[in-house]
Design an enzyme around this catalytic site. Sequence first.
Site, PDB file in Angstrom:
ATOM      1  N   GLY A 239      90.721  13.242 -48.905  1.00  0.00           N
ATOM      2  CA  GLY A 239      90.103  13.523 -47.612  1.00  0.00           C
ATOM      3  C   GLY A 239      89.066  14.626 -47.745  1.00  0.00           C
ATOM      4  CB  SER A 240      87.432  16.674 -45.177  1.00  0.00           C
ATOM      5  OG  SER A 240      88.631  17.099 -44.564  1.00  0.00           O
ATOM      6  N   GLY A 244      91.841  19.447 -47.771  1.00  0.00           N
ATOM      7  CA  GLY A 244      92.379  19.744 -49.093  1.00  0.00           C
ATOM      8  C   GLY A 244      92.800  21.197 -49.219  1.00  0.00           C
ATOM      9  CD  GLU A 261      91.125  12.321 -56.755  1.00  0.00           C
ATOM     10  OE1 GLU A 261      89.879  12.271 -56.723  1.00  0.00           O
ATOM     11  OE2 GLU A 261      91.775  12.338 -57.805  1.00  0.00           O
ATOM     12  CB  CYS A 295      84.593  10.413 -51.914  1.00  0.00           C
ATOM     13  SG  CYS A 295      85.222   9.153 -53.015  1.00  0.00           S
TER      14      CYS A 295
HETATM   15  P1  NAD Z   1      90.108  13.794 -43.323  1.00  0.00           P
HETATM   16  O1  NAD Z   1      90.156  15.040 -44.137  1.00  0.00           O
HETATM   17  O2  NAD Z   1      89.758  13.902 -41.908  1.00  0.00           O
HETATM   18  O3  NAD Z   1      91.545  13.071 -43.372  1.00  0.00           O
HETATM   19  C1  NAD Z   1      92.106  12.626 -44.596  1.00  0.00           C
HETATM   20  C2  NAD Z   1      93.611  12.519 -44.444  1.00  0.00           C
HETATM   21  O4  NAD Z   1      94.160  13.830 -44.347  1.00  0.00           O
HETATM   22  C3  NAD Z   1      94.067  11.775 -43.183  1.00  0.00           C
HETATM   23  O5  NAD Z   1      95.184  10.968 -43.480  1.00  0.00           O
HETATM   24  C4  NAD Z   1      94.441  12.917 -42.256  1.00  0.00           C
HETATM   25  O6  NAD Z   1      95.357  12.549 -41.255  1.00  0.00           O
HETATM   26  C5  NAD Z   1      95.066  13.879 -43.264  1.00  0.00           C
HETATM   27  N1  NAD Z   1      95.170  15.263 -42.792  1.00  0.00           N
HETATM   28  C6  NAD Z   1      94.300  15.956 -42.031  1.00  0.00           C
HETATM   29  N2  NAD Z   1      94.782  17.207 -41.807  1.00  0.00           N
HETATM   30  C7  NAD Z   1      95.951  17.296 -42.448  1.00  0.00           C
HETATM   31  C8  NAD Z   1      96.946  18.325 -42.577  1.00  0.00           C
HETATM   32  N3  NAD Z   1      96.818  19.532 -41.993  1.00  0.00           N
HETATM   33  N4  NAD Z   1      98.044  18.070 -43.320  1.00  0.00           N
HETATM   34  C9  NAD Z   1      98.201  16.874 -43.942  1.00  0.00           C
HETATM   35  N5  NAD Z   1      97.330  15.855 -43.814  1.00  0.00           N
HETATM   36  C10 NAD Z   1      96.212  16.067 -43.085  1.00  0.00           C
HETATM   37  O7  NAD Z   1      89.131  12.785 -44.078  1.00  0.00           O
HETATM   38  P2  NAD Z   1      88.576  11.373 -43.585  1.00  0.00           P
HETATM   39  O8  NAD Z   1      87.553  11.578 -42.527  1.00  0.00           O
HETATM   40  O9  NAD Z   1      89.696  10.437 -43.343  1.00  0.00           O
HETATM   41  O10 NAD Z   1      87.857  10.878 -44.929  1.00  0.00           O
HETATM   42  C11 NAD Z   1      86.584  11.302 -45.329  1.00  0.00           C
HETATM   43  C12 NAD Z   1      86.671  12.403 -46.363  1.00  0.00           C
HETATM   44  O11 NAD Z   1      87.487  11.988 -47.466  1.00  0.00           O
HETATM   45  C13 NAD Z   1      85.320  12.715 -46.966  1.00  0.00           C
HETATM   46  O12 NAD Z   1      85.200  14.097 -47.126  1.00  0.00           O
HETATM   47  C14 NAD Z   1      85.364  12.016 -48.324  1.00  0.00           C
HETATM   48  O13 NAD Z   1      84.480  12.546 -49.287  1.00  0.00           O
HETATM   49  C15 NAD Z   1      86.798  12.220 -48.691  1.00  0.00           C
HETATM   50  N6  NAD Z   1      87.234  11.244 -49.694  1.00  0.00           N
HETATM   51  C16 NAD Z   1      87.409  11.686 -50.972  1.00  0.00           C
HETATM   52  C17 NAD Z   1      87.769  10.776 -51.966  1.00  0.00           C
HETATM   53  C18 NAD Z   1      87.948  11.215 -53.388  1.00  0.00           C
HETATM   54  O14 NAD Z   1      88.557  10.472 -54.141  1.00  0.00           O
HETATM   55  N7  NAD Z   1      87.436  12.361 -53.800  1.00  0.00           N
HETATM   56  C19 NAD Z   1      87.981   9.440 -51.638  1.00  0.00           C
HETATM   57  C20 NAD Z   1      87.810   9.038 -50.315  1.00  0.00           C
HETATM   58  C21 NAD Z   1      87.429   9.965 -49.345  1.00  0.00           C
END
Ligand code: NAD
Length: 508
Positions: A239-240, A244, A261, A295
């Site tokens: 995720g973002s 992370g 990631e 990503c």
């Molecule tokens: P996001 O960070 O909003 O959410 C990702 C996940 O994290 C979701 O399941 C969300 O519910 C969970 N989450 C959020 N806050 C949390 C917390 N406090 N505790 C536990 N879990 C929590 O990201 P998004 O909008 O779904 O996806 C886009 C982002 O993901 C972009 O920044 C993209 O670059 C990144 N991404 C990275 C990779 C990689 O492999 N590096 C792959 C895909 C996406």
Amino acid sequence: MQELLKRLGIKEVNDGAYCGEWLETNGRLIEVRSPIDDSLLAKVKSATAEDFDVVRSEAQKAFKVWKMIPAPKRGELIRQIGLELREHKDDLGKLVTLEMGKILTEGLGEVQEMIDMADFAVGLSRQLYGKTMQSERPSHRMYEQWHPLGAIGIISAFNFPVAVWSWNAFIAGVCGDTMIWKPSSSTPLTAIAVTNIVHKVLERNDVPKAIFNLTIGTGSTVGEKLINDTKVPLVSATGSCQMGKRVYMALSKHYGRAILELGGNNAVVVMEDANLELALKAVLFGAVGTAGQRCTSTRRVLLHESIFDEFAEKLKKAYKSVSIGDPLDENILMGPLVSKAAVNDYQTALTKIKEQGGKIIYGGKVLKENVPGTQYVLPTIAIAENDFPIVQQETFAPILYLIKIKDIDQAIELHNDVPQGLSSSIFTNNMQYAEQFLSHKGSDCGIANVNIGTSGAEIGGAFGGEKETGGGREAGSDAWKAYMRRQTNTINWGKEMPLAQGVEFDLD
Ligand code: NAD
């Protein structure tokens, strides 16, 4: 559509927790709408904190049994899941498109990636090698072996709603771990569909049923439960960068392990000698594919000054021919953004580009004619400087920055001068440029390519990035090691008790 949902076991209202069987959940009701036209696909009752505890406890019980099943037999279960995914590829791929909005060929490609991961994991299940080392003590043998870790957590993002799960789940599965999946609450239906597919395989095998578990809910509810649970030894979180950081902090409190990631800010360098047609194709797919919501999406192009204008013109022409609309239509190359919030982020970025001195040379507009849903935007090209604050951050939308460079040294310097470090590429036919870019003097990213773009990695390599991208590695190569615990073993088969480093400790 109703038929497709039915074939995948999606009901009008679905429970949001699974641990070998579906639990009756009563958390907040999520209305899942398609970003294509805002239509209601189905509803999901989120898991509560209590549901999470039940799932975690079942996953832990299952771990005790699953870890005792030989790894090649665990691989056999994954093989069967791979076969079942082949059967459901069309339906699941289409559901990815309906729920997340990527074009159908990419939705199908995502399921293919799961199938490839299953095949990879099956082979791996007969490997999971440890090393044998030479002992300095006579008549001693020293080696290392890898043991299963426990009931682990998998947090996935909306943009690869099913493939990212498989990168983790199939590897963790053959390693002997059980797992709890927390998908993005924007894409819970694909997670339910995958869980139903897995359930079929579990039913016909004599294995514990709570290996591949699921809890659906927001980051602040189920997500926080998962990352703060001292009994979960590892969380793989995609995720973002902001998410992370939160996950890392929570895990560090109880010495939990993290595979992070996170976001990227990926650049393509195009040198003066590059094959511009190749570079153009790669940049177009990298920046516009998945509507800029990968990503690994290309966010920056570092263009040599001698080809800057020519490349910018060619790119503008290519952007004009990109068809935008219903991602289920095979003539369409770019679908909608995932949500209205994503459109807001796109618009905010456009304002900032102008405020910070950038110039938009193509796009920069929300397409209102696609109402309802108004989530379709024009892919955008802007001329910018690398140190603009907006260029330094990841905007998860199809916005591409063109930045002028004078030579390879400046290209590398600007390339690395961002907080993230996921994917990178250089287009050149000059061997010295290419080798420099791949050397320790060059790209500081986890992925570095020559004459192919930043986007579209294969599963055989370890995937992940450095700096604020989080440092995690998933999928191929030896990424499996993060899902196991390493044990160093020394066995004395002699009649003496020598100590290492020549230490003497005798009573007489
Ligand atoms: P996001 O960070 O909003 O959410 C990702 C996940 O994290 C979701 O399941 C969300 O519910 C969970 N989450 C959020 N806050 C949390 C917390 N406090 N505790 C536990 N879990 C929590 O990201 P998004 O909008 O779904 O996806 C886009 C982002 O993901 C972009 O920044 C993209 O670059 C990144 N991404 C990275 C990779 C990689 O492999 N590096 C792959 C895909 C996406």
